[in-house]
Design a protein around this motif. Structure first.
Motif, PDB file in Angstrom:
ATOM      1  N   ASN A 254       0.823  -1.199   0.000  1.00 31.34           N
ATOM      2  CA  ASN A 254       0.000   0.000   0.000  1.00 31.34           C
ATOM      3  C   ASN A 254       0.868   1.265   0.000  1.00 31.34           C
ATOM      4  O   ASN A 254       1.686   1.452   0.890  1.00 31.34           O
ATOM      5  CB  ASN A 254      -0.863  -0.036   1.252  1.00 31.34           C
TER       6      ASN A 254
ATOM      7  N   PHE B 109       1.138   3.490   3.014  1.00 26.14           N
ATOM      8  CA  PHE B 109       1.659   2.870   4.217  1.00 26.14           C
ATOM      9  C   PHE B 109       2.833   3.628   4.844  1.00 26.14           C
ATOM     10  O   PHE B 109       2.864   3.873   6.049  1.00 26.14           O
ATOM     11  CB  PHE B 109       2.058   1.449   3.890  1.00 26.14           C
ATOM     12  N   ALA B 110       3.776   4.011   3.984  1.00 28.01           N
ATOM     13  CA  ALA B 110       4.978   4.679   4.496  1.00 28.01           C
ATOM     14  C   ALA B 110       4.615   5.952   5.253  1.00 28.01           C
ATOM     15  O   ALA B 110       5.168   6.234   6.320  1.00 28.01           O
ATOM     16  CB  ALA B 110       5.929   4.992   3.355  1.00 28.01           C
ATOM     17  N   ASP B 111       3.689   6.702   4.711  1.00 29.15           N
ATOM     18  CA  ASP B 111       3.318   7.945   5.370  1.00 29.15           C
ATOM     19  C   ASP B 111       2.563   7.708   6.678  1.00 29.15           C
ATOM     20  O   ASP B 111       2.775   8.410   7.663  1.00 29.15           O
ATOM     21  CB  ASP B 111       2.473   8.816   4.437  1.00 29.15           C
TER      22      ASP B 111
ATOM     23  N   ALA C 112       4.992   6.865   9.232  1.00 29.44           N
ATOM     24  CA  ALA C 112       5.769   8.032   9.642  1.00 29.44           C
ATOM     25  C   ALA C 112       5.023   8.809  10.721  1.00 29.44           C
ATOM     26  O   ALA C 112       5.611   9.237  11.718  1.00 29.44           O
ATOM     27  CB  ALA C 112       6.053   8.916   8.441  1.00 29.44           C
TER      28      ALA C 112
ATOM     29  N   THR D 121      -3.345   3.027  -9.364  1.00 33.84           N
ATOM     30  CA  THR D 121      -2.069   3.345  -9.998  1.00 33.84           C
ATOM     31  C   THR D 121      -2.277   4.308 -11.146  1.00 33.84           C
ATOM     32  O   THR D 121      -3.401   4.557 -11.575  1.00 33.84           O
ATOM     33  CB  THR D 121      -1.422   2.069 -10.563  1.00 33.84           C
ATOM     34  N   GLU D 122      -1.170   4.801 -11.644  1.00 32.75           N
ATOM     35  CA  GLU D 122      -1.234   5.710 -12.786  1.00 32.75           C
ATOM     36  C   GLU D 122      -1.842   4.984 -13.986  1.00 32.75           C
ATOM     37  O   GLU D 122      -2.646   5.543 -14.721  1.00 32.75           O
ATOM     38  CB  GLU D 122       0.189   6.200 -13.102  1.00 32.75           C
TER      39      GLU D 122
ATOM     40  N   LEU E 184      -2.375   9.237  -7.913  1.00 33.48           N
ATOM     41  CA  LEU E 184      -1.744   8.484  -9.001  1.00 33.48           C
ATOM     42  C   LEU E 184      -2.754   8.190 -10.108  1.00 33.48           C
ATOM     43  O   LEU E 184      -2.460   8.387 -11.290  1.00 33.48           O
ATOM     44  CB  LEU E 184      -1.158   7.169  -8.466  1.00 33.48           C
TER      45      LEU E 184
ATOM     46  N   MET F 155      -3.352  11.276 -12.039  1.00 39.16           N
ATOM     47  CA  MET F 155      -2.283  11.586 -12.976  1.00 39.16           C
ATOM     48  C   MET F 155      -2.446  10.765 -14.253  1.00 39.16           C
ATOM     49  O   MET F 155      -2.175  11.245 -15.361  1.00 39.16           O
ATOM     50  CB  MET F 155      -0.930  11.334 -12.322  1.00 39.16           C
TER      51      MET F 155
ATOM     52  N   GLY G   3       4.046  12.214   1.327  1.00 36.69           N
ATOM     53  CA  GLY G   3       5.273  12.996   1.305  1.00 36.69           C
ATOM     54  C   GLY G   3       5.904  13.073  -0.070  1.00 36.69           C
ATOM     55  O   GLY G   3       6.424  14.117  -0.471  1.00 36.69           O
ATOM     56  N   TYR G   4       5.832  11.996  -0.789  1.00 34.86           N
ATOM     57  CA  TYR G   4       6.543  11.937  -2.067  1.00 34.86           C
ATOM     58  C   TYR G   4       5.631  12.222  -3.250  1.00 34.86           C
ATOM     59  O   TYR G   4       6.024  12.113  -4.393  1.00 34.86           O
ATOM     60  CB  TYR G   4       7.183  10.564  -2.233  1.00 34.86           C
ATOM     61  N   LEU G   5       4.386  12.529  -2.960  1.00 35.39           N
ATOM     62  CA  LEU G   5       3.426  12.748  -4.035  1.00 35.39           C
ATOM     63  C   LEU G   5       2.550  13.930  -3.670  1.00 35.39           C
ATOM     64  O   LEU G   5       1.458  13.774  -3.177  1.00 35.39           O
ATOM     65  CB  LEU G   5       2.543  11.506  -4.169  1.00 35.39           C
TER      66      LEU G   5
ATOM     67  N   GLU H 265       2.356  22.745  -4.889  1.00 30.15           N
ATOM     68  CA  GLU H 265       2.962  23.304  -3.689  1.00 30.15           C
ATOM     69  C   GLU H 265       2.021  24.308  -3.028  1.00 30.15           C
ATOM     70  O   GLU H 265       1.147  23.931  -2.275  1.00 30.15           O
ATOM     71  CB  GLU H 265       4.313  23.934  -4.029  1.00 30.15           C
TER      72      GLU H 265
ATOM     73  N   ILE I   1      -2.713  21.516  -7.706  1.00 30.71           N
ATOM     74  CA  ILE I   1      -2.854  21.252  -9.135  1.00 30.71           C
ATOM     75  C   ILE I   1      -4.244  20.685  -9.396  1.00 30.71           C
ATOM     76  O   ILE I   1      -5.002  21.208 -10.190  1.00 30.71           O
ATOM     77  CB  ILE I   1      -1.772  20.265  -9.599  1.00 30.71           C
TER      78      ILE I   1
ATOM     79  N   ARG J 147      -0.739  10.904   7.129  1.00 30.15           N
ATOM     80  CA  ARG J 147       0.262  10.952   8.184  1.00 30.15           C
ATOM     81  C   ARG J 147      -0.381  11.388   9.500  1.00 30.15           C
ATOM     82  O   ARG J 147      -0.100  10.843  10.565  1.00 30.15           O
ATOM     83  CB  ARG J 147       1.371  11.940   7.803  1.00 30.15           C
TER      84      ARG J 147
END
Lengths: 347, 347
Positions: A78, A81-83, A86, A227-228, A254, A257, A284-286, A290, A294, A303
């Motif tokens: 997933n 998951f990483a976020d 964190a 997914t993309e 994703l 996109m 964090g990575y997606l 800013e 978008i 998170r």
DNA sequence: AATCGCTCCCAAAGCGCTTTGGATGCTGCA
DNA sequence: TGCAGCATCCAAAGCGCTTTGGGAGCGATT
């Protein structure tokens, strides 16, 4: 050389292990002067109590378990998951807890939870990716192990604690937003609909359509791994329809996109010819832009959800008899450049 | 009710704890008949030895630590992290190890490693995201804690074990591939160049250019967090150059997607007007196409790297006196639809 | 002077397991 | 018959810590 032990420290100070232990753990029955001596010696030696021994003595392991299902149905880890980890990890390290991760195949879930309980290596468990009627909840309840579910499981029979985003509301509002812009053909690019969150999102979408007297069109609804490629595939198929959608509602950045790519490949302009609203977990990575987003998106930080889950679990561990707790996070609808009024003349 | 203990099990069987322990751990000095009785009772009760007690008694905790730096410089959780963990986790659960995660701020790294050692909660550590001259390696070496580095740290003074992708070679080959197609203006969209892997990638790129008598052009080289936005920004700036690049070399699929978007926004066709080669970590949630790759890419599975790291670490733990081990994984260059001959007439 | 109540410290038990160092009973052999 | 040798089992110590249940010393109270 091996790390220094309590006993050695005590010997060096000419004190008993009892006193040293008490000094370090802040018990009142020890002279402040000796306490100072002890703490000083402890830091000098980089002394840390052995967790295994401490856990054995106290009966608390100061660790939280996360069991990550390795699904055979969707062989992906997933992406959120990483976020989540964190966020939870922040809380754990602040509170002195460890996090132990266990990746187990779907088939061994029951065994894995039982084992975690029996091995006594954790004080509580966070349940990831609840399905519609998830057996893990009843199991953990039966085992008497403190736990918090990230998400909900509609069919669960027993009361339990959870932290969830209001997925239904988020997707209902997103759909309404598109309806208000005049869109009538709105596609749903959803996650796998045996996941509880995906079901709720579809419900929200359908509810908004129904409120406008629209029936959901199966040709405009897909589910799958977010997914993309999924987004691109779905968009390609739907844009080729006799009556194509003028707007897409996506479950992940994703997917969005992927939809955007296909939309642009068709020579259509985003926000003019076709609109996209997506859910944004603020990974964090997606990032969704800013300063300015978008994509127009329903935004909710996963998170932050991790933090809340961890906090709630620690609360339950501290007071196991308390009633189940719930936290429903509302996603905010942020407006970006991917949405606009429905085109008047059908293409 | 609390989980059953060895002693209780022994009492129920009318045996001593010694015998039960030996029966379950496969020692020879126990009658096969009694062993059968014991194992049967154990499974019936879902008995699992308490890990804390076992660890205390054996001196081995059967757990591996992963310390994830929470950088203040780049506040993102490394997107490859989840996949790496998945690979390592496979090995751990197969070998009966737990995985304990610790998220610590960059500033507290030293303390965190010291603490893990002193607390004795893990038997070994995997080091993530090595920087050019990473102090953690010397520290772990000094602490006498078994460890494996995922990646390398060029400046390290002591020998150490690592698993790494041949980043230099991968990017050299990718650059050569583009040069062979006639490209001369090749842009590098790199990761942050205080990370060891990014440095090596740049070296590979520069080496290939040099071999063709080309000097690297700073205007065509950027570094940063590897996000979609990074790729888009870089491409936008570079395509506006008087002498724009005809090809991009990206460090991540996300960056490549950003570049692609900007390229297409300029009305340029991928693989015709502009080529892209990217590195592909084969992340579960970010595939480079299915049967056929979308982007031409240097491919190397980070999940596989996770497996190798874990395997290596367990090997070292089993034989701590052995010489440091190394494993250099070669990336394969897969050709997709994103590359083609350099356009003859400059745009 | 005897007692009380503190303050400050310690000895020892115990958490659940492994492991050392026997004990016990039986078989086989001189 | 006596004893070594083997197969099975067990008691107890110990891993490093916390915690219970005192105990010594000393000024204050009666």
């Amino acid at each position: 050389m091996p790390p220094i032990t309590l006993k050695q420290l005590a010997a060096e100070l000419g004190l008993s292990p009892t006193t040293v232990s008490r000094a370090l753990n802040g018990y009142p029955e020890v002279n402040e002067e000796t306490r100072a001596r002890v703490t000083k010696a402890a830091t000098r030696h980089h002394y840390r109590p052995n967790t295994r021994a401490k856990a054995l003595a106290t009966g608390r392991s100061m660790a939280i378990g996360h069991i990550i299902p390795i699904s055979t149905q969707h062989e992906i880890v997933n992406p959120i998951f990483a976020d989540f980890i964190a966020g939870a990890g922040e809380v754990y390290s602040r509170e002195g807890y460890d996090m132990v991760l266990s990746l187990v195949p779907d088939a061994d879930q029951t065994r894995a939870y039982r084992e975690m309980r029996a091995k006594g290596s954790v004080d509580g468990i966070i349940v990831h990716g609840p399905k519609e009627d998830d057996p893990r909840i009843a199991l953990l309840d039966e085992l008497g192990m403190p736990f918090v579910v990230h998400g909900r499981a509609t069919g669960a029979k027993v009361p339990y604690s959870w932290v969830d985003v209001n997925n239904t509301r988020a997707f209902q509002r997103a759909t309404e937003f598109l309806l208000d812009l005049g869109h009538r053909r709105i596609a749903l690019v959803n996650g796998l609909e045996f996941m509880d969150f995906a079901i709720r999102r579809r419900h929200g979408y359908e509810a908004a359509l129904a409120a406008h007297g629209l029936a959901p069109d199966p040709a405009l609804m897909v589910q799958g791994e977010m997914t993309e490629a999924q987004g691109a595939h779905a968009a390609r198929a739907m844009l080729a329809l006799p009556s194509p959608p003028s707007a897409f509602l996506c479950s992940s950045l994703l997917s969005a996109m992927g939809v955007r790519r296909e939309v642009e490949a068709h020579g259509l302009r985003l926000g003019r010819d076709v609109s996209i609203v997506t859910h944004d977990d603020e990974l964090g990575y997606l990032r969704n832009g800013e300063a300015e987003p978008i994509f127009t998106a329903t935004r909710s930080s996963v998170r932050e959800a991790g933090r809340r889950c961890a906090q709630m679990l620690l609360g339950i561990i501290a007071d196991p008899a308390s009633a189940p707790r719930h936290e429903l996070l509302e996603a905010v609808l942020v407006v970006g450049r991917s949405t606009g009024p429905a085109p008047v003349t059908p293409r």
